[in-house]
Each structure stands twice: as C-alpha cells, then as structure tokens.
Design a protein around this motif. Structure first.
Motif, PDB file in Angstrom:
ATOM      1  N   TRP A 273       0.816  -1.216   0.000  1.00 28.43           N
ATOM      2  CA  TRP A 273       0.000   0.000   0.000  1.00 28.43           C
ATOM      3  C   TRP A 273       0.854   1.272   0.000  1.00 28.43           C
ATOM      4  O   TRP A 273       1.387   1.673   1.032  1.00 28.43           O
ATOM      5  CB  TRP A 273      -0.938   0.004   1.206  1.00 28.43           C
ATOM      6  N   ARG A 274       0.952   1.880  -1.148  1.00 26.72           N
ATOM      7  CA  ARG A 274       1.653   3.151  -1.233  1.00 26.72           C
ATOM      8  C   ARG A 274       0.765   4.235  -0.615  1.00 26.72           C
ATOM      9  O   ARG A 274      -0.376   4.425  -1.046  1.00 26.72           O
ATOM     10  CB  ARG A 274       1.961   3.487  -2.700  1.00 26.72           C
ATOM     11  N   ALA A 275       1.306   4.945   0.372  1.00 22.42           N
ATOM     12  CA  ALA A 275       0.499   5.902   1.128  1.00 22.42           C
ATOM     13  C   ALA A 275       0.601   7.301   0.501  1.00 22.42           C
ATOM     14  O   ALA A 275       1.183   8.225   1.076  1.00 22.42           O
ATOM     15  CB  ALA A 275       0.936   5.916   2.588  1.00 22.42           C
ATOM     16  N   ARG A 276       0.015   7.450  -0.686  1.00 24.96           N
ATOM     17  CA  ARG A 276       0.139   8.723  -1.394  1.00 24.96           C
ATOM     18  C   ARG A 276      -0.615   9.864  -0.716  1.00 24.96           C
ATOM     19  O   ARG A 276      -0.196  11.012  -0.773  1.00 24.96           O
ATOM     20  CB  ARG A 276      -0.350   8.565  -2.839  1.00 24.96           C
ATOM     21  N   ARG A 277      -1.729   9.535  -0.080  1.00 30.32           N
ATOM     22  CA  ARG A 277      -2.464  10.594   0.626  1.00 30.32           C
ATOM     23  C   ARG A 277      -1.602  11.166   1.752  1.00 30.32           C
ATOM     24  O   ARG A 277      -1.549  12.377   1.962  1.00 30.32           O
ATOM     25  CB  ARG A 277      -3.766  10.042   1.218  1.00 30.32           C
ATOM     26  N   ALA A 278      -0.940  10.276   2.466  1.00 26.67           N
ATOM     27  CA  ALA A 278      -0.076  10.735   3.557  1.00 26.67           C
ATOM     28  C   ALA A 278       1.097  11.542   2.991  1.00 26.67           C
ATOM     29  O   ALA A 278       1.459  12.599   3.528  1.00 26.67           O
ATOM     30  CB  ALA A 278       0.436   9.535   4.355  1.00 26.67           C
ATOM     31  N   GLU A 279       1.673  11.057   1.911  1.00 24.09           N
ATOM     32  CA  GLU A 279       2.798  11.775   1.298  1.00 24.09           C
ATOM     33  C   GLU A 279       2.358  13.180   0.872  1.00 24.09           C
ATOM     34  O   GLU A 279       3.033  14.176   1.161  1.00 24.09           O
ATOM     35  CB  GLU A 279       3.323  11.009   0.076  1.00 24.09           C
ATOM     36  N   ASP A 280       1.216  13.264   0.200  1.00 23.79           N
ATOM     37  CA  ASP A 280       0.725  14.565  -0.273  1.00 23.79           C
ATOM     38  C   ASP A 280       0.454  15.514   0.891  1.00 23.79           C
ATOM     39  O   ASP A 280       0.678  16.728   0.787  1.00 23.79           O
ATOM     40  CB  ASP A 280      -0.565  14.381  -1.097  1.00 23.79           C
ATOM     41  N   ARG A 297      -3.635   9.946   9.490  1.00 17.04           N
ATOM     42  CA  ARG A 297      -5.105   9.924   9.533  1.00 17.04           C
ATOM     43  C   ARG A 297      -5.693  10.090   8.137  1.00 17.04           C
ATOM     44  O   ARG A 297      -6.702   9.451   7.797  1.00 17.04           O
ATOM     45  CB  ARG A 297      -5.635  11.018  10.455  1.00 17.04           C
ATOM     46  N   ALA A 298      -5.061  10.946   7.328  1.00 16.46           N
ATOM     47  CA  ALA A 298      -5.557  11.152   5.959  1.00 16.46           C
ATOM     48  C   ALA A 298      -5.498   9.845   5.171  1.00 16.46           C
ATOM     49  O   ALA A 298      -6.412   9.509   4.416  1.00 16.46           O
ATOM     50  CB  ALA A 298      -4.729  12.232   5.262  1.00 16.46           C
ATOM     51  N   LEU A 300      -5.493   6.766   6.380  1.00 15.82           N
ATOM     52  CA  LEU A 300      -6.281   5.668   6.938  1.00 15.82           C
ATOM     53  C   LEU A 300      -7.775   5.972   7.014  1.00 15.82           C
ATOM     54  O   LEU A 300      -8.566   5.127   7.442  1.00 15.82           O
ATOM     55  CB  LEU A 300      -5.737   5.311   8.330  1.00 15.82           C
ATOM     56  N   ALA A 301      -8.158   7.168   6.575  1.00 15.50           N
ATOM     57  CA  ALA A 301      -9.580   7.530   6.622  1.00 15.50           C
ATOM     58  C   ALA A 301     -10.425   6.567   5.801  1.00 15.50           C
ATOM     59  O   ALA A 301     -11.593   6.325   6.109  1.00 15.50           O
ATOM     60  CB  ALA A 301      -9.768   8.959   6.114  1.00 15.50           C
ATOM     61  N   ALA A 302      -9.822   6.017   4.760  1.00 10.79           N
ATOM     62  CA  ALA A 302     -10.579   5.127   3.871  1.00 10.79           C
ATOM     63  C   ALA A 302     -10.665   3.695   4.386  1.00 10.79           C
ATOM     64  O   ALA A 302     -11.272   2.834   3.742  1.00 10.79           O
ATOM     65  CB  ALA A 302      -9.936   5.122   2.483  1.00 10.79           C
ATOM     66  N   ALA A 303     -10.077   3.424   5.555  1.00 12.01           N
ATOM     67  CA  ALA A 303     -10.038   2.042   6.045  1.00 12.01           C
ATOM     68  C   ALA A 303     -11.434   1.500   6.299  1.00 12.01           C
ATOM     69  O   ALA A 303     -12.297   2.204   6.824  1.00 12.01           O
ATOM     70  CB  ALA A 303      -9.213   1.976   7.327  1.00 12.01           C
ATOM     71  N   ARG A 304     -11.640   0.269   5.917  1.00 11.45           N
ATOM     72  CA  ARG A 304     -12.905  -0.438   6.211  1.00 11.45           C
ATOM     73  C   ARG A 304     -12.553  -1.674   7.024  1.00 11.45           C
ATOM     74  O   ARG A 304     -11.844  -2.551   6.547  1.00 11.45           O
ATOM     75  CB  ARG A 304     -13.602  -0.835   4.914  1.00 11.45           C
ATOM     76  N   THR A 305     -13.059  -1.732   8.229  1.00 18.13           N
ATOM     77  CA  THR A 305     -12.626  -2.786   9.147  1.00 18.13           C
ATOM     78  C   THR A 305     -13.728  -3.814   9.390  1.00 18.13           C
ATOM     79  O   THR A 305     -14.899  -3.572   9.107  1.00 18.13           O
ATOM     80  CB  THR A 305     -12.218  -2.188  10.507  1.00 18.13           C
ATOM     81  N   THR A 306     -13.319  -4.941   9.927  1.00 22.71           N
ATOM     82  CA  THR A 306     -14.249  -5.927  10.473  1.00 22.71           C
ATOM     83  C   THR A 306     -14.160  -5.806  11.991  1.00 22.71           C
ATOM     84  O   THR A 306     -13.223  -5.177  12.507  1.00 22.71           O
ATOM     85  CB  THR A 306     -13.833  -7.357  10.066  1.00 22.71           C
ATOM     86  N   PRO A 307     -15.094  -6.415  12.724  1.00 18.62           N
ATOM     87  CA  PRO A 307     -14.976  -6.342  14.198  1.00 18.62           C
ATOM     88  C   PRO A 307     -13.631  -6.866  14.694  1.00 18.62           C
ATOM     89  O   PRO A 307     -13.123  -6.410  15.712  1.00 18.62           O
ATOM     90  CB  PRO A 307     -16.138  -7.228  14.676  1.00 18.62           C
ATOM     91  N   MET A 308     -13.035  -7.804  13.974  1.00 17.52           N
ATOM     92  CA  MET A 308     -11.787  -8.405  14.466  1.00 17.52           C
ATOM     93  C   MET A 308     -10.534  -7.609  14.112  1.00 17.52           C
ATOM     94  O   MET A 308      -9.516  -7.735  14.791  1.00 17.52           O
ATOM     95  CB  MET A 308     -11.644  -9.824  13.923  1.00 17.52           C
ATOM     96  N   ASN A 309     -10.579  -6.853  13.038  1.00 14.15           N
ATOM     97  CA  ASN A 309      -9.346  -6.119  12.689  1.00 14.15           C
ATOM     98  C   ASN A 309      -9.503  -4.606  12.845  1.00 14.15           C
ATOM     99  O   ASN A 309      -8.731  -3.828  12.273  1.00 14.15           O
ATOM    100  CB  ASN A 309      -8.845  -6.486  11.282  1.00 14.15           C
ATOM    101  N   ALA A 310     -10.488  -4.209  13.652  1.00 14.20           N
ATOM    102  CA  ALA A 310     -10.754  -2.779  13.832  1.00 14.20           C
ATOM    103  C   ALA A 310      -9.598  -2.057  14.522  1.00 14.20           C
ATOM    104  O   ALA A 310      -9.535  -0.829  14.520  1.00 14.20           O
ATOM    105  CB  ALA A 310     -12.047  -2.590  14.633  1.00 14.20           C
ATOM    106  N   LYS A 312      -6.573  -2.196  13.514  1.00 13.58           N
ATOM    107  CA  LYS A 312      -5.477  -1.961  12.570  1.00 13.58           C
ATOM    108  C   LYS A 312      -5.271  -0.495  12.166  1.00 13.58           C
ATOM    109  O   LYS A 312      -4.120  -0.051  12.107  1.00 13.58           O
ATOM    110  CB  LYS A 312      -5.644  -2.844  11.329  1.00 13.58           C
ATOM    111  N   PRO A 313      -6.327   0.266  11.867  1.00 20.94           N
ATOM    112  CA  PRO A 313      -6.053   1.663  11.489  1.00 20.94           C
ATOM    113  C   PRO A 313      -5.313   2.433  12.576  1.00 20.94           C
ATOM    114  O   PRO A 313      -4.382   3.184  12.279  1.00 20.94           O
ATOM    115  CB  PRO A 313      -7.463   2.231  11.239  1.00 20.94           C
ATOM    116  N   GLU A 314      -5.699   2.233  13.823  1.00 23.08           N
ATOM    117  CA  GLU A 314      -5.016   2.939  14.916  1.00 23.08           C
ATOM    118  C   GLU A 314      -3.579   2.442  15.062  1.00 23.08           C
ATOM    119  O   GLU A 314      -2.646   3.242  15.251  1.00 23.08           O
ATOM    120  CB  GLU A 314      -5.796   2.748  16.222  1.00 23.08           C
ATOM    121  N   LEU A 315      -3.383   1.141  14.933  1.00 28.72           N
ATOM    122  CA  LEU A 315      -2.022   0.601  15.010  1.00 28.72           C
ATOM    123  C   LEU A 315      -1.170   1.130  13.850  1.00 28.72           C
ATOM    124  O   LEU A 315       0.005   1.472  14.028  1.00 28.72           O
ATOM    125  CB  LEU A 315      -2.064  -0.934  14.996  1.00 28.72           C
TER     126      LEU A 315
END
Lengths: 334, 184
Positions: A273-280, A297-298, A300-310, A312-315
């Motif tokens: 995953w190239r983090a272009r939003r973060a780079e920009d 945060r920019a 990871l805003a698009a992250a879609r989680t399941t109850p088990m991997n929720a 991950k965005p914070e990590l």
C-alpha cells in the motif's frame, strides 16, 4: 499432492523454452524457490499438471544501474538481496524488510520474482475448502464473516479482504520499483502500482500478467533519501511472523519542512500500500509529530474494518508516526 | 513414412504432447549427491527432498514435522545453504550437494567418528528434550554461525526463529550455539 510432471529449463535458449512451455500449456507453472508453489500444491490449492523449473536460468544477481538504482534479477534469493552491501547502503529499508520476513531457511530458497507472485496467507484461501473468490471465482468469501484479525482494511472489496503478505514489496512500492517481464512477444515493464491489482470484482486476478509471462527482474530507481530509510514491522511475535502493520519510509527534511517523503504500508492493504495521501499531506509542511499524525489519519480515513481487525487503522497510525519520528529525530534535519 | 491416425494428431509443443525432456508424472531416475556419495532413486517428480531422504535413502535424520515450511525440523543444506527439505522437490536438487545431519560429523570421510562441534555442544548443554527438532536445529545452527549471525543471544534468536522446539529447549539451544560458535 497430485502427480506432476517436471521440465527443467536450462541452456542457451532456456528462457525461451521455459516461456514456450508454460505459455503453450495452461496446466504448467513456473517453479522458482518453491516456497509457495510446493506448499500450495501439497494443500491442493494450486493444481498444475507440470512444473517448469526455472532455477538454472541466468536471472540471478544484482546490477547497479547508471542512475544509481539497482536491477535485481528475479531469481536472486531473498537472503542474497538482504545481505548485499549495495542494497544495505542505498536502500536499507529493502534489506530490513527482507531480513524481517520469513525465516533464514525460507530466505535462502525464495526468489525475488516469486516473492512478488506469492499467494495470500488468508486461511480460507489456503484450506482449499472454504468459499474463496480467489481460489474459485464466485464461490463467496468466508473471511468476511470469519476470523479476520489479520485481514486487510485498505483496498478491500465485498469479494475479498485478504492482506498482501509480502514485506519487501512494501519498500519496493515506496521506491517506485518496476517489474520487468518477458513473454514470447518480448520484454515488458510494469510500474509497481500497476503490477498489484486490488481485488474488486475479480479477486482471482492478482497481477496483470498473462499465463506464461515471466518476471525477469525488479528495477529500483535511485532515491538519495532512501539511504536513511527504515522498515518498521509490528507483529504478534518478534520473529518469523507476518506483519499486522508495517511501514516503509524515507523522508527528506530541509529547514524543518518536508522536502520529499515516501511511505508505504504493509499488513493493512490488499496490495502493497503506497500511502500517497499521507505523502501529499506531508510535502511542503512542517516535519512535526502533529503533521505526521494528520498525514497518517488522511491515509487511513478510507479504512474499512471488520470487528476483528478494527484495531489496525489505529495501530497503523501509530506505527507510521513512529517511523517518521524515528527518521527525523536525528541527523536528517540538514 | 510416418502413419498418423486422424483425430489423434497434435502439433509439436501443444499442451498434451510431452516435450522431450519432460519427466514424470511416473517415477523417474533421479541422481542425488548426498553427504558426499552419489545416490540414485526412482521417484515421482512430486516427491520432496525430505521424502526422498527419509523414504528412499533411509536417512531419517531430517524430520517431517509440519510438512509445510513452518517448523524447520526438515532443515538440511543444499550447496551449503540451510533450506527446508519439505518444500524442496528432490528432482530439483540434481547436481547439487546435499548435506544432512548424518553427514555432518565426517562430511569428508575423516574425523575418526567424532561428532561435529555443534553436535557435541548440543549434548553438553542438554539442548533438547524429545529430540525431534534437534537434527533441524543443528543443521540450522551451523548455518546460523557460518552466516555470521550468532553474535549474541538476540541475534541467535532472530536467525534461528525458523526452527521451532515444542519442548522449548531454546535457552539451552542458544547456549550450545554460543559454545560452538568459535569451533564451527
């Protein structure tokens, strides 16, 4: 394991004969290090009738490119790239990602081309029984409602949430590496971004390659700031484990401002995953923890989680911030 | 003049026509150089190096643990590098030098029956309980030292992480590797 036939490609026209053998036969696969192919053959996930052994083809070695980049032959083993002084000097995050992946034995076996082609570690893909759209298009995805703690949160679709497993592909994404291939028609080059496909409606298509197309090399263009790059990997145990989250990063700071930055994430995306939003978000702004946090945060805003991997965005946010803090803490404010 | 039956004719190189040097899926003769000796086995191409060693050559030192590249019990050397015999097809090893734990003590036929220093230190430090993972541990440990990654305990842990010990003899395994470090 199902019975298989074996064909060894070697000699002067070895590459062409390997290409021809696989291109002409939908039931043939290339065999390099075998760490994915043999494993998944035994588990009835892959079912080629014949393996074409490419290990003796002249596709190993690391060449320096005139621009200061490197050309890594597809059959160069992970351990040889990791220990290469020129890789360690110019692209330490590549060496680090390799050393933190798999085990010493697997790194001696696995080729760099094979690393790009490795299959996902989703348990439902690999058990050869559960519904899996990758293994059997249209069958459904058991991971969506199943055990999904290690699954992806970026680039997912309603048909597949498997995480891309490679470590070294993460820094290579950050470095804008190119994948060189050959077919019977000649040579082809893929930008890294174009080489890994998001699952979308066709999770069984992971790469744009045609059957019988062979990776010959990975080219890494020069990037001076990568000499101080890092790869930070967070996982459930300290060694021999896939990433929950990983970050490959390089940053150039001038007078407190971000002059250039490269970031890619592992363990969270369906592709490296190239983090272009973060780079920009970072370029031109202050190199502070606050901006690093906003940039993360920019992304990871698009992250879609399941109850088990929720988690991950914070990590991932914390790991990304720590990576950039580590890089900017000393010496880089030149 | 070649007589061909209509309907069965296939062009050269099509999917169903075996190529000249295609081998299998039935058993084929495979020549392996194991512990310095030339050995011949009749095996299907799908047979792993681990299967060939254990089931054909009765070299049962390398163990079948997980059979999926996870545990390291099958670790042997191919051309001097530690690899997993369970994920290596035996037929791919023709022309390579294979070393198993049976060949470690006297790889060149000399040594007067003495064990390899790593084997001696595993015994001295009681670096095993059930012993199942031990041949793989030892082959991997010598590799770890030769590769220059046995500097301290932290480094040994990292570079031996591909060898699992369910008895958790890890502290003793590390002690054995430290002791053997300068003798390998």
């Amino acid at each position: 394991m199902r019975p298989i036939s074996y064909l060894r490609a070697e000699g002067a026209d070895g590459i062409d004969s390997a290409l021809r053998a696989v291109t002409d036969d939908p039931g043939s696969d290339f065999l390099a290090g075998g760490t994915t192919e043999v494993d998944l053959l035994r588990q009835h996930v892959l079912g080629p009738r014949r393996l074409v052994d490419i290990n003796r083809l002249p596709l190993a070695g690391i060449e320096e490119l005139p621009d200061g980049g490197l050309r890594i032959g597809a059959l160069t083993r992970m351990s040889d790239v990791a220990s290469s002084p020129v890789v360690q000097e110019r692209f330490p995050m590549v060496s680090r990602a390799l050393v933190l992946g798999a085990s010493a034995q697997l790194r001696h076996m696995a080729s760099m081309g094979g690393n790009m082609m490795q299959k996902v570690r989703c348990g439902y893909y690999r058990d050869a029984e559960s519904p899996c759209n990758k293994r059997e298009p249209g069958a459904g995805c058991a991971a969506l409602t199943g055990v999904s703690r290690t699954h992806a949160v970026l680039g997912t679709s309603e048909h597949c949430i498997a995480t891309h497993p490679s470590d070294v592909a993460v820094p290579l994404a950050a470095l804008d590496a190119r994948i060189r291939t050959r077919t019977l028609d000649g040579e082809h080059t893929y930008a890294f971004d174009d080489f890994f496909l998001e699952p979308g409606d066709t999770p069984h298509r992971e790469h744009p390659l045609t059957h019988g197309e062979l990776i010959t090399a990975i080219e890494v263009p020069a990037l001076p700031m990568a000499r101080r790059s890092l790869y930070l990997k967070v996982r459930d145990r300290e060694s021999y484990e896939f990433a929950l989250v990983s970050v490959a990063a390089a940053i150039e700071v001038r007078d407190g401002k971000v002059g250039g930055v490269r970031i890619a994430l592992g363990g969270v995306g369906t592709r490296p995953w190239r983090a272009r939003r973060a780079e920009d978000a970072l370029v031109g702004g202050p190199a502070t923890t606050k901006s690093f946090d906003l940039a993360a945060r920019a992304e990871l805003a698009a992250a879609r989680t399941t109850p088990m991997n929720a988690f991950k965005p914070e990590l991932a946010r914390r790991t990304l911030v720590r990576a950039l803090e580590t890089l900017t803490r000393d010496g880089s404010r030149s | 003049m070649t007589v061909r039956t209509p309907g069965t004719e296939t062009g050269a190189g099509t999917a169903t026509e075996p190529e000249a040097d295609e081998r299998g899926p039935d058993p084929v003769k495979v020549r392996l150089d194991v512990n310095g000796a030339q050995r011949h086995v009749d095996i299907e191409p799908r047979v792993s190096l681990l299967g060939a060693l254990r089931d054909e050559l009765q070299l049962t030192g390398a163990k079948r643990g997980c059979d999926q590249g996870t545990c390291g019990a099958c670790t042997v050397w191919v051309d001097g590098r530690r690899v997993l015999a369970c994920l290596t097809l035996a037929i791919t090893c023709e022309g390579a030098e294979i070393t198993t734990v049976e060949g470690l003590a006297t790889p060149d036929g000399t040594g007067d029956g003495r064990l390899h220093p790593m084997q001696e230190e595993f015994i001295r430090h009681d670096a095993f309980q059930c012993g199942y993972c031990t041949p793989g541990q030892i082959m991997s440990a010598v590799g770890c030292v030769r590769e220059g990654h046995a500097g301290d305990d932290g480094e040994i842990k990292e570079w031996m992480s591909g060898n699992i010990c369910r008895c958790a003899a890890y502290p003793n395994i590390r002690a054995a590797i430290r002791a053997a470090r300068d003798r390998v």
